[in-house]
Design a protein around this motif. Structure first.
Motif, PDB file in Angstrom:
ATOM      1  N   THR A   4       0.816   8.047  -1.673  1.00  0.00           N
ATOM      2  CA  THR A   4       1.417   7.650  -0.397  1.00  0.00           C
ATOM      3  C   THR A   4       0.793   6.369   0.146  1.00  0.00           C
ATOM      4  O   THR A   4       1.488   5.411   0.490  1.00  0.00           O
ATOM      5  CB  THR A   4       1.255   8.775   0.638  1.00  0.00           C
ATOM      6  N   VAL A   5      -0.546   6.356   0.207  1.00  0.00           N
ATOM      7  CA  VAL A   5      -1.244   5.235   0.832  1.00  0.00           C
ATOM      8  C   VAL A   5      -1.131   3.976  -0.016  1.00  0.00           C
ATOM      9  O   VAL A   5      -0.755   2.907   0.480  1.00  0.00           O
ATOM     10  CB  VAL A   5      -2.726   5.599   1.073  1.00  0.00           C
ATOM     11  N   TYR A   6      -1.452   4.103  -1.314  1.00  0.00           N
ATOM     12  CA  TYR A   6      -1.423   2.914  -2.168  1.00  0.00           C
ATOM     13  C   TYR A   6       0.003   2.489  -2.522  1.00  0.00           C
ATOM     14  O   TYR A   6       0.225   1.333  -2.901  1.00  0.00           O
ATOM     15  CB  TYR A   6      -2.216   3.160  -3.443  1.00  0.00           C
ATOM     16  N   GLY A   7       0.937   3.414  -2.408  1.00  0.00           N
ATOM     17  CA  GLY A   7       2.324   3.072  -2.719  1.00  0.00           C
ATOM     18  C   GLY A   7       3.078   2.485  -1.549  1.00  0.00           C
ATOM     19  O   GLY A   7       4.275   2.231  -1.634  1.00  0.00           O
ATOM     20  N   ARG A   8       2.369   2.264  -0.447  1.00  0.00           N
ATOM     21  CA  ARG A   8       3.016   1.793   0.777  1.00  0.00           C
ATOM     22  C   ARG A   8       3.216   0.269   0.759  1.00  0.00           C
ATOM     23  O   ARG A   8       2.697  -0.477   1.581  1.00  0.00           O
ATOM     24  CB  ARG A   8       2.149   2.181   1.957  1.00  0.00           C
ATOM     25  N   GLY A   9       3.922  -0.207  -0.282  1.00  0.00           N
ATOM     26  CA  GLY A   9       4.202  -1.630  -0.369  1.00  0.00           C
ATOM     27  C   GLY A   9       3.012  -2.466  -0.782  1.00  0.00           C
ATOM     28  O   GLY A   9       3.068  -3.689  -0.782  1.00  0.00           O
ATOM     29  N   LEU A  10       1.923  -1.824  -1.134  1.00  0.00           N
ATOM     30  CA  LEU A  10       0.715  -2.559  -1.496  1.00  0.00           C
ATOM     31  C   LEU A  10       0.783  -2.914  -2.978  1.00  0.00           C
ATOM     32  O   LEU A  10       0.952  -2.042  -3.823  1.00  0.00           O
ATOM     33  CB  LEU A  10      -0.515  -1.693  -1.211  1.00  0.00           C
ATOM     34  N   THR A  11       0.663  -4.173  -3.302  1.00  0.00           N
ATOM     35  CA  THR A  11       0.785  -4.623  -4.680  1.00  0.00           C
ATOM     36  C   THR A  11      -0.593  -4.689  -5.323  1.00  0.00           C
ATOM     37  O   THR A  11      -1.400  -5.542  -4.992  1.00  0.00           O
ATOM     38  CB  THR A  11       1.457  -6.000  -4.759  1.00  0.00           C
ATOM     39  N   LEU A  12      -0.840  -3.742  -6.236  1.00  0.00           N
ATOM     40  CA  LEU A  12      -2.133  -3.700  -6.898  1.00  0.00           C
ATOM     41  C   LEU A  12      -2.001  -3.937  -8.402  1.00  0.00           C
ATOM     42  O   LEU A  12      -2.974  -3.842  -9.128  1.00  0.00           O
ATOM     43  CB  LEU A  12      -2.799  -2.339  -6.656  1.00  0.00           C
ATOM     44  N   SER A  19       0.551   8.409   9.748  1.00  0.00           N
ATOM     45  CA  SER A  19       0.414   7.013  10.187  1.00  0.00           C
ATOM     46  C   SER A  19       0.902   6.037   9.133  1.00  0.00           C
ATOM     47  O   SER A  19       1.282   4.902   9.465  1.00  0.00           O
ATOM     48  CB  SER A  19      -1.051   6.716  10.534  1.00  0.00           C
ATOM     49  N   TYR A  20       0.899   6.437   7.873  1.00  0.00           N
ATOM     50  CA  TYR A  20       1.342   5.533   6.812  1.00  0.00           C
ATOM     51  C   TYR A  20       2.858   5.456   6.707  1.00  0.00           C
ATOM     52  O   TYR A  20       3.387   4.758   5.856  1.00  0.00           O
ATOM     53  CB  TYR A  20       0.711   5.938   5.487  1.00  0.00           C
ATOM     54  N   ARG A  21       3.534   6.184   7.596  1.00  0.00           N
ATOM     55  CA  ARG A  21       4.987   6.028   7.701  1.00  0.00           C
ATOM     56  C   ARG A  21       5.357   5.079   8.841  1.00  0.00           C
ATOM     57  O   ARG A  21       6.539   4.917   9.152  1.00  0.00           O
ATOM     58  CB  ARG A  21       5.641   7.407   7.908  1.00  0.00           C
ATOM     59  N   THR A  22       4.333   4.477   9.465  1.00  0.00           N
ATOM     60  CA  THR A  22       4.569   3.514  10.541  1.00  0.00           C
ATOM     61  C   THR A  22       4.303   2.107  10.039  1.00  0.00           C
ATOM     62  O   THR A  22       3.762   1.907   8.945  1.00  0.00           O
ATOM     63  CB  THR A  22       3.649   3.812  11.741  1.00  0.00           C
ATOM     64  N   GLY A  52      -3.914   0.926  12.968  1.00  0.00           N
ATOM     65  CA  GLY A  52      -3.903   0.991  14.420  1.00  0.00           C
ATOM     66  C   GLY A  52      -3.370   2.313  14.928  1.00  0.00           C
ATOM     67  O   GLY A  52      -3.877   2.873  15.916  1.00  0.00           O
ATOM     68  N   ASP A  53      -2.364   2.848  14.254  1.00  0.00           N
ATOM     69  CA  ASP A  53      -1.781   4.124  14.674  1.00  0.00           C
ATOM     70  C   ASP A  53      -2.791   5.256  14.520  1.00  0.00           C
ATOM     71  O   ASP A  53      -2.848   6.163  15.373  1.00  0.00           O
ATOM     72  CB  ASP A  53      -0.525   4.422  13.851  1.00  0.00           C
ATOM     73  N   ILE A  54      -3.581   5.232  13.440  1.00  0.00           N
ATOM     74  CA  ILE A  54      -4.596   6.270  13.240  1.00  0.00           C
ATOM     75  C   ILE A  54      -5.587   6.275  14.403  1.00  0.00           C
ATOM     76  O   ILE A  54      -5.899   7.331  14.980  1.00  0.00           O
ATOM     77  CB  ILE A  54      -5.350   6.050  11.903  1.00  0.00           C
TER      78      ILE A  54
END
Length: 520
Positions: free
Chosen positions: A250-258, A447-450, A455-457
């Motif tokens: 979820t966290v790393y798949g949130r548009g983060l290019t690794l 928060s990772y859906r925002t 900041g939301d956390i």
């Protein structure tokens, strides 16, 4: 009447062949045992002289400590969250802790012993009757014994050494037609790490295709081992699937290019350096030989499920958003070395076949000398590996371990600490942890859906302490949570000597504060 060929007495030379073969097999087995001992001794030396302890190992250790203290299978007491991907290893560590043993030391010894057994299994796989390449097995085992990645991971306490050993044991059981043992090891692999289910499934599928029957006894034994955990975890946690697995996706798949970062990790593992490049070339030759229709290699297609597992595993790593951490490379690594051993043997045989008779005669007996020389070079290499491990551990001892101890002395028992590297701080602080990556904190995932997760956390969950890197502070500022502020006062920073601050610590005040300590 003349004797038939089967009944004729053997000549002296014929009678001596089995004896010579047995003596040769004994010498090869002794060499493999020596390599396994070398692996064990070198890892013990690295471990005892550096105190190497991996960050993620301490997450598992905190679970084990809480279990042993009667607090339950929890990371934060009172919160049933399956944040470890290795339940069987966690329970073993908890057993050691409940017996008043040093659970961390016992875990490291287990993985070091598993690495030594892996060296033996690598040789045993290539030396098996169906493959018959014992010298290639010795070379592959030696490479594993002195390899940087296996030494780094096993001495740090991560479960990867055990996972790797059990994986190869299951593959060898498949090769040697032991389906019950194969399934039992596969179920243990699943309990050690959930992604081991892929290898078990491939081995069972290939077994059914090869033998046209289902190994029902093995499947039943496997279910008897694994089902109790699945049922209990479902009742206790709500699901047997670790939150850490869901969180990373979820966290790393949130548009983060690794992927570029992972490509660099693969380049370092397989292409950077003459040895790595040579091994990769030999692997490609070996993979081609495995699937080549050749009457002299009838046993090698048995490695097909292992090779397919390796391909799926590494391709998934390479294309994933999740960072390719060093310990992720380890489980299929023995298979890589085995296939490279097959390719290396083919290259050597090809080269020898094109040499003159006189040159070939001079090369007889060079194998043991070459192996001994390689072992000497490997032993020297272990010294450089130890230096790298020592430096890494020095950083941990001067940065994150002191952070954990400081929080234990300054944070109240019910105050939550928000940060990303939760291993050292969580283990040594004995304080509730709010995990930025959500490995043990499911409340963070929303928060990772925002659009502004960090900041939301902070706004939504209001942790008592923030322990942040400079880049995370800048991110919070862009997301509407400037630091320091009237709610979060700067307390102190932590750094490695000679470097700028690595972490800044802020404490939340229930009432808006007028002033804050100066913030560099």
């Amino acid at each position: 009447m003349a004797l038939s060929s089967a009944a004729r007495p053997l000549s002296e030379s014929q009678q001596g062949v089995p004896v010579l073969q047995a003596a040769r097999a004994h010498r090869l087995a002794l060499a493999a045992l020596t390599i396994a001992i070398l692996a064990f001794v070198s890892r013990i030396w690295v471990s005892t002289t550096t105190g190497s302890t991996a960050e993620d190992f301490l997450i598992t250790l905190r679970y084990a400590r809480n279990i042993a203290q009667g607090l339950g299978f929890v990371y934060n007491p009172g919160h049933r969250v399956l944040g470890t991907t290795t339940p069987l290893y966690t329970l073993l560590l908890a057993l050691f802790a409940s017996m008043r043993l040093n659970a961390g030391l016992c875990g490291k010894l287990l993985n070091i012993a598993a690495d030594s057994l892996t060296c033996w299994l690598i040789w045993r796989t290539l030396a098996s009757r169906k493959i018959g390449l014992p010298w290639a097995g010795l070379a592959a085992a030696l490479l594993y014994a002195v390899g940087s990645t296996p030494i780094n991971i096993s001495t740090g306490g991560m479960e990867s050494g055990l996972v790797t050993c059990v994986s190869l044991g299951a593959i060898l059981a498949f090769i040697e037609d032991q389906p019950t043992l194969m399934c039992l090891l596969g179920s243990l692999l699943f309990l050690l790490r959930i992604d081991g289910l892929l290898l078990l499934a491939l081995l069972v599928i290939f077994w059914v295709l090869r033998n046209r029957c289902v190994p029902w006894r093995g499947v039943a034994a496997s279910l008897l081992v694994a089902l109790p955990w699945v049922i209990w975890a479902t009742v206790y946690f709500g699901s047997p699937i670790p939150l850490s697995l869901v969180a990373k996706l979820t966290v790393y798949g949130r548009g983060l290019t690794l992927r570029a970062m992972n490509l660099k990790a693969f380049e370092q593992q397989f292409l950077r350096g003459a040895v790595q490049l040579g091994l990769t070339c030999c692997f490609l030759v070996g993979a081609a030989r495995i699937f080549q229709r050749n009457r002299h290699l009838t046993g090698l297609p048995l490695l097909a499920p292992a090779l397919l597992w390796l391909a799926i595993y590494y391709v998934t790593m390479l294309t994933s958003h999740v960072p390719a951490f060093a310990w992720y490379f380890l489980p299929p690594w023995p298979v890589f070395l085995i296939v490279a051993g097959i390719g290396g043997d083919a290259v050597v045989r090809f080269a020898i076949a094109h040499l003159g008779d006189s040159t070939r005669s001079r090369l007889q007996g060079v194998g043991p000398v070459a192996l001994a020389g390689a072992a000497l070079v490997g032993a020297v290499h272990v010294r450089s590996v130890r230096a790298d491990v020592a430096h890494t551990q020095w950083v941990e001892n001067t940065l994150r371990r002191p952070m954990g101890i400081w929080f234990r002395e300054h944070a109240a028992r019910n105050e939550r600490i928000f940060l990303e590297p939760i291993g050292y701080v969580g283990y040594y602080s004995h304080r509730p942890i709010l995990d930025q990556i959500a490995l043990v904190s499911p409340e963070v995932l929303a928060s990772y859906r925002t659009a502004q997760p960090l900041g939301d956390i902070v706004r939504r969950l209001r942790p008592d302490w923030l322990c942040l890197r400079p880049a995370e502070i800048r991110t919070l500022g862009r997301q509407g949570v400037p630091l320091p502020s009237s709610k979060y006062l700067f307390v102190r920073s932590f750094r490695v000597p000679g470097r700028p601050p690595d972490f800044y610590v802020f404490h939340r005040h229930p009432e808006p504060a007028v002033t804050s300590r100066s913030y560099p």
